[in-house]
Design an enzyme around this catalytic site. Structure first.
Site, PDB file in Angstrom:
ATOM      1  N   HIS A  41     -26.879   5.751   7.500  1.00  0.00           N
ATOM      2  CA  HIS A  41     -26.427   5.904   8.835  1.00  0.00           C
ATOM      3  C   HIS A  41     -26.863   7.679   9.270  1.00  0.00           C
ATOM      4  O   HIS A  41     -26.806   8.070   9.089  1.00  0.00           O
ATOM      5  CB  HIS A  41     -24.916   5.700   8.773  1.00  0.00           C
ATOM      6  CG  HIS A  41     -24.299   4.861   8.150  1.00  0.00           C
ATOM      7  ND1 HIS A  41     -24.809   4.612   6.662  1.00  0.00           N
ATOM      8  CD2 HIS A  41     -23.561   3.616   8.241  1.00  0.00           C
ATOM      9  CE1 HIS A  41     -24.338   3.634   6.727  1.00  0.00           C
ATOM     10  NE2 HIS A  41     -22.823   2.588   7.112  1.00  0.00           N
ATOM     11  N   HIS A 276     -24.228   3.645  14.994  1.00  0.00           N
ATOM     12  CA  HIS A 276     -23.913   4.118  13.745  1.00  0.00           C
ATOM     13  C   HIS A 276     -24.352   3.936  12.684  1.00  0.00           C
ATOM     14  O   HIS A 276     -24.785   4.755  11.848  1.00  0.00           O
ATOM     15  CB  HIS A 276     -22.561   3.138  13.399  1.00  0.00           C
ATOM     16  CG  HIS A 276     -21.566   3.193  12.194  1.00  0.00           C
ATOM     17  ND1 HIS A 276     -21.736   3.131  11.793  1.00  0.00           N
ATOM     18  CD2 HIS A 276     -22.238   2.030  11.314  1.00  0.00           C
ATOM     19  CE1 HIS A 276     -20.637   3.804  10.550  1.00  0.00           C
ATOM     20  NE2 HIS A 276     -21.249   2.269  10.313  1.00  0.00           N
ATOM     21  N   GLU A 428       2.355   5.590  -2.244  1.00  0.00           N
ATOM     22  CA  GLU A 428       1.850   5.206  -3.558  1.00  0.00           C
ATOM     23  C   GLU A 428      -0.101   5.579  -3.767  1.00  0.00           C
ATOM     24  O   GLU A 428      -0.904   5.828  -4.042  1.00  0.00           O
ATOM     25  CB  GLU A 428       1.546   3.598  -3.946  1.00  0.00           C
ATOM     26  CG  GLU A 428       2.901   3.645  -4.709  1.00  0.00           C
ATOM     27  CD  GLU A 428       3.919   2.993  -3.175  1.00  0.00           C
ATOM     28  OE1 GLU A 428       3.769   2.958  -2.009  1.00  0.00           O
ATOM     29  OE2 GLU A 428       5.043   2.524  -2.886  1.00  0.00           O
ATOM     30  N   HIS A 489       8.666  -7.480  -7.928  1.00  0.00           N
ATOM     31  CA  HIS A 489       8.752  -6.612  -8.622  1.00  0.00           C
ATOM     32  C   HIS A 489       8.006  -6.643 -10.420  1.00  0.00           C
ATOM     33  O   HIS A 489       8.018  -5.575 -10.463  1.00  0.00           O
ATOM     34  CB  HIS A 489       9.885  -5.874  -8.816  1.00  0.00           C
ATOM     35  CG  HIS A 489      10.483  -4.590  -7.738  1.00  0.00           C
ATOM     36  ND1 HIS A 489      10.319  -5.811  -6.697  1.00  0.00           N
ATOM     37  CD2 HIS A 489      11.025  -4.022  -7.523  1.00  0.00           C
ATOM     38  CE1 HIS A 489      11.250  -4.798  -5.251  1.00  0.00           C
ATOM     39  NE2 HIS A 489      11.113  -3.735  -5.795  1.00  0.00           N
TER      40      HIS A 489
HETATM   41  C1  LIG Z   1     -12.320   1.241   3.920  1.00  0.00           C
HETATM   42  C2  LIG Z   1     -13.414   0.988   4.332  1.00  0.00           C
HETATM   43  N1  LIG Z   1     -13.396  -0.100   5.145  1.00  0.00           N
HETATM   44  C3  LIG Z   1     -14.390   0.000   5.993  1.00  0.00           C
HETATM   45  C4  LIG Z   1     -16.233   0.805   5.790  1.00  0.00           C
HETATM   46  C5  LIG Z   1     -17.171   0.305   6.401  1.00  0.00           C
HETATM   47  N2  LIG Z   1     -17.211   0.922   7.126  1.00  0.00           N
HETATM   48  C6  LIG Z   1     -18.150   1.861   7.345  1.00  0.00           C
HETATM   49  S1  LIG Z   1     -18.090   3.420   8.543  1.00  0.00           S
HETATM   50  C7  LIG Z   1     -17.015   1.792   9.471  1.00  0.00           C
HETATM   51  C8  LIG Z   1     -16.721   2.557  10.655  1.00  0.00           C
HETATM   52  C9  LIG Z   1     -17.794   3.119  11.271  1.00  0.00           C
HETATM   53  O1  LIG Z   1     -16.555   3.959  12.474  1.00  0.00           O
HETATM   54  P1  LIG Z   1     -16.584   5.982  12.441  1.00  0.00           P
HETATM   55  O2  LIG Z   1     -15.465   6.216  10.687  1.00  0.00           O
HETATM   56  O3  LIG Z   1     -16.228   6.250  13.598  1.00  0.00           O
HETATM   57  O4  LIG Z   1     -17.829   6.019  11.791  1.00  0.00           O
HETATM   58  P2  LIG Z   1     -18.678   6.112  12.797  1.00  0.00           P
HETATM   59  O5  LIG Z   1     -19.468   5.280  12.737  1.00  0.00           O
HETATM   60  O6  LIG Z   1     -18.041   7.174  13.943  1.00  0.00           O
HETATM   61  O7  LIG Z   1     -19.833   7.654  12.288  1.00  0.00           O
HETATM   62  C10 LIG Z   1     -16.571   0.903   8.168  1.00  0.00           C
HETATM   63  C11 LIG Z   1     -15.570  -0.003   8.899  1.00  0.00           C
HETATM   64  C12 LIG Z   1     -15.497   1.599   4.380  1.00  0.00           C
HETATM   65  N3  LIG Z   1     -17.065   2.813   3.971  1.00  0.00           N
HETATM   66  N4  LIG Z   1     -14.923   2.405   4.177  1.00  0.00           N
END
Ligand SMILES: Cc1ncc(C[n+]2csc(CCOP(=O)(O)OP(=O)(O)O)c2C)c(N)n1
Ligand SMILES: [Mg+2]
Length: 684
Positions: A41, A276, A428, A489
């Site tokens: 990324h 991304h 939690e 529970h």
């Molecule tokens: C809990 C979780 N769910 C899904 C992902 C997969 N994932 C990686 S980055 C992302 C979203 C990217 O959007 P953003 O957070 O805005 O990052 P940007 O693209 O702007 O760097 C996702 C869904 C993850 N890393 N963690």
């Protein structure tokens, strides 16, 4: 390409030029590393390089030559997928590699390491990994977790400050900075943590929200239209747009909203989801570098001025701050020797002398005591000896029995940040993440809730195990023993789920003395988190003059009681061990030889050598019965292919405990019947 000769202090104009050079170096390192790895990324490193650079270069109190300096500001990249942002900062600011707890002269991340991004055994994995790459403060990647960790770090900073700073001696006042993304902002765990951070008025906490309005599926319009600024005002945060507004603001955490452009400079991909992840492609890379005024055909280029610029900024400032801190520490040691000794122990992760001298021993008692009750007593005994043992519950302390009373009492609040009882609220998941953050900041931290709700915090437990942070959780109401509250529970699959996590120790003690021994083990863990599963209902305290000492807990499983040449082995955990003992006594009365194995921890048992394991579970005894009020998954490992596994194959039910035990087969009679069937089946 801009190039600035550096001699002494730079003019503003020169600095601007060299800053841009640094920023574009960070951007192009990310681009080239992703291109080379064919994955990763670069978009957010490209967009956020100016912010990350400014934070490190001008604000972060961090000494690259001594990345373990205890009072360093903590930097958390919650958007862990943007790992190259962190790797380039670690590389360019010259953070040193730590070996055996000491900083060496080697780089934590070399240029070659960046070239080996995402490759086997490299120190530049896809997402930053604590312990693996020096200078990484916490493992991130599962979005939202880093935000949660940062709240624990900020709590730890204030707790350490309140407890150990003395007039004229500020040992601890570190701040915690986070870079987080749209995804972080959408995750519940970050919201829970932000809510608590505002409530606790953590003004040493600063989240920098990269609002680039792009996530994987496209524009944030697809799924995210709330007003984050208003939301954080609601959480009682200070919401601003510039970094320098953080330090001057007191009484609230700070959120800085940045409108960055993901993939900044990439002509066709910037500001779109295409930026991304994944390589930009040769043509786009060339055009992007042209836009930056960068040599188009050079890769992994680091102009020498860049390292000098970092050395002149964060390097010089950090060294001076660290040196000043060492002087303070020296006079602190002479003027406050008792506290200084304690602090030294904390920083080394050591326990005080005699930490376990007053652990309770419980006298035999047929009526019994709930293991959660015993846990409360042991915790309180430990609290008197280990002042930095601190934790709390997600609004269940009266049930989990985790409250510190007497000398160790005192709530951790905005007004009393040195308290030791943390009220996590009904949060939690944040509790799990916060405890991890406290754990990487020296504290022996714990959380507590019902075992069934451990599911709400599973991602954080998993990360504690992955990071190797010795936090622990006290999970009570550990079975259908919950009774009338019913199947919502009553945990079923939770034990199996926790046992499946690598580097996590699960302990389900059978009686009060096994609780004491469980804590003795937990407190000595240095790189492994632990979970306790404790009963709501009273369990008899075994007479240890008749049965084997509870110290056997340390080996995970041990022979609690035996007959010579046993023909059948009864294996139980927690509340079910007493059923095995009762069945054993009945068989004995009939002249049938059986053995009872108490098995509080699979993980500890698996760590024993084959000889010990065979001595407890002799391979030639095939008649076996396992008894646990939980999912049967995995028990065949100990029952063997033809053993009997008494466990839960459905959800529980709402009823008085005694009826549930009959309905689901957790009676002495049922264990006896299973034992007889086994004896019949495995007749010699
Ligand atoms: C809990 C979780 N769910 C899904 C992902 C997969 N994932 C990686 S980055 C992302 C979203 C990217 O959007 P953003 O957070 O805005 O990052 P940007 O693209 O702007 O760097 C996702 C869904 C993850 N890393 N963690
Ligand atoms: Mg985004």
């Amino acid at each position: 390409m801009p190039s600035i000769a550096h001699h002494g202090h730079s003019t503003d104009l020169e600095r601007k030029g060299s800053d841009e050079l640094c920023i574009n170096t960070m951007r192009t390192l990310a681009i080239d590393a992703v291109e080379q790895a064919k994955s990763g990324h670069a978009g957010t490193p490209m967009g956020m390089a100016p912010v990350a650079f400014t934070l490190w270069q001008q604000f972060l109190r961090y000494d690259p030559a001594d990345p373990l300096w205890p009072n360093r500001d903590r930097f958390v990249l919650s958007a862990g997928h943007a790992s190259l942002l962190l790797y380039s900062l670690l590389h360019l600011s010259g953070v040193k590699r730590v070996e055996n707890g000491v900083a060496t002269n080697k780089p934590a991340v070399s240029l070659d390491d960046i070239k080996r991004f995402r490759q086997i055994d490299s120190v530049t994995p896809g997402h930053p990994e604590y312990g693996h790459t020096k200078g990484v403060e916490v493992t991130t990647g599962p979005l939202g977790q880093g935000c949660g960790n940062s709240v624990g770090m900020a709590i730890a900073s204030r707790w350490l400050a309140t407890t150990y700073n003395r007039p004229g001696h500020t040992l601890f006042d570190f701040d915690v900075y986070v870079i987080c993304s749209d995804g972080d902002m959408m995750e519940g765990v970050a919201s829970e943590a932000a809510s608590l951070a505002g409530h606790l008025a953590l003004d040493n906490l600063c989240w920098i929200y990269d609002s680039n309005t792009v996530t994987i599926e496209g524009h944030t319009d697809l799924a995210f239209s709330e007003n984050v600024e208003q939301r954080f005002h609601g959480y009682r945060w200070n919401v601003v747009r510039a970094l320098h507004l953080f330090k001057t603001h007191k009484g609230q955490p700070t959120l800085i909203i940045v409108n960055s452009v993901i993939g900044y400079g990439a002509p066709t991909k910037q500001n779109t989801a295409a930026a991304h992840s994944d390589p930009l492609g040769a043509e786009e890379v060339r055009k992007t570098k042209r836009f930056y005024g960068w040599p188009e055909d050079e890769t992994f280029l680091v102009p020498p001025e860049v390292r000098e610029t970092f050395a002149d900024g964060i390097g010089r400032r950090g060294a001076a701050l660290n040196a000043r801190w060492r002087i303070v520490l020296n006079t602190y040691e002479t003027q406050h020797p008792k506290e200084a000794q304690e602090v030294r122990g904390i920083l080394r992760g050591e326990l005080p002398d005699n930490w376990d001298a007053d652990l309770p021993f419980f006298a035999a008692d047929q009526k019994g005591i709930a293991t959660r009750e015993a846990s409360g007593k042991v915790l309180n005994a430990l609290a008197l000896k280990v002042p930095w043992l601190i934790g709390g519950s997600a609004d269940l302390a009266p049930s989990t029995k985790t409250r510190f009373e007497g000398k160790s009492a005192g709530d951790l609040t905005a007004q009393s940040p040195g308290g030791r009882n943390i009220h996590f609220g009904v949060r939690e998941h944040a509790m799990g993440a916060i405890v991890n953050g406290m754990g990487v900041c020296y504290l022996r931290a714990f959380g507590a809730t019902f075992l069934v709700f451990s599911d709400y915090m599973r991602p954080s437990i998993r990360l504690a195990a992955l990071m190797g942070v010795p936090i622990f959780h006290v999970f009570t109401h550990d079975s259908i023993g919950v009774g009338e509250d019913g199947p919502t529970h009553q945990p079923i699959e939770q034990l199996a789920g926790l046992r499946a996590v690598p580097n996590l120790i699960v302990l389900r003690p059978a009686d009060a003395n096994e609780v004491t021994e469980s804590y003795r083990i937990i407190m000595q863990l240095k790189k492994t988190p632990a979970c306790l599963a404790l009963s709501r209902q009273p369990l008899p305290v075994f007479d240890r003059t008749i049965y084997a000492p509870a110290a056997g807990v340390a080996r995970g499983a041990y022979v609690l009681t035996d007959s010579p040449n046993p023909h059948v082995i009864l294996i139980g955990t927690g509340s079910e061990v007493r059923l095995c003992v009762a069945a054993h006594e009945k068989l004995k009365a009939e002249g049938i030889a059986s053995r009872v194995v108490s098995m509080p921890s699979w993980e500890l048992f698996e760590q024993q050598d084959q000889n010990y394991r065979d001595s407890v579970l002799p391979p030639d005894i095939h008649a076996r019965v396992t008894v646990e009020q939980g999912a049967v998954l995995g028990w065949d490992r100990y029952a063997g292919p033809s053993g009997a596994i008494l466990g839960m194959r459905t959800f529980g039910a709402s009823a008085p405990l005694k009826d549930l035990l009959v309905k689901f087969g957790f009676t002495t009679e049922h264990v006896l019947a299973a034992a007889r069937e086994q004896l019949e089946r495995h007749k010699p």
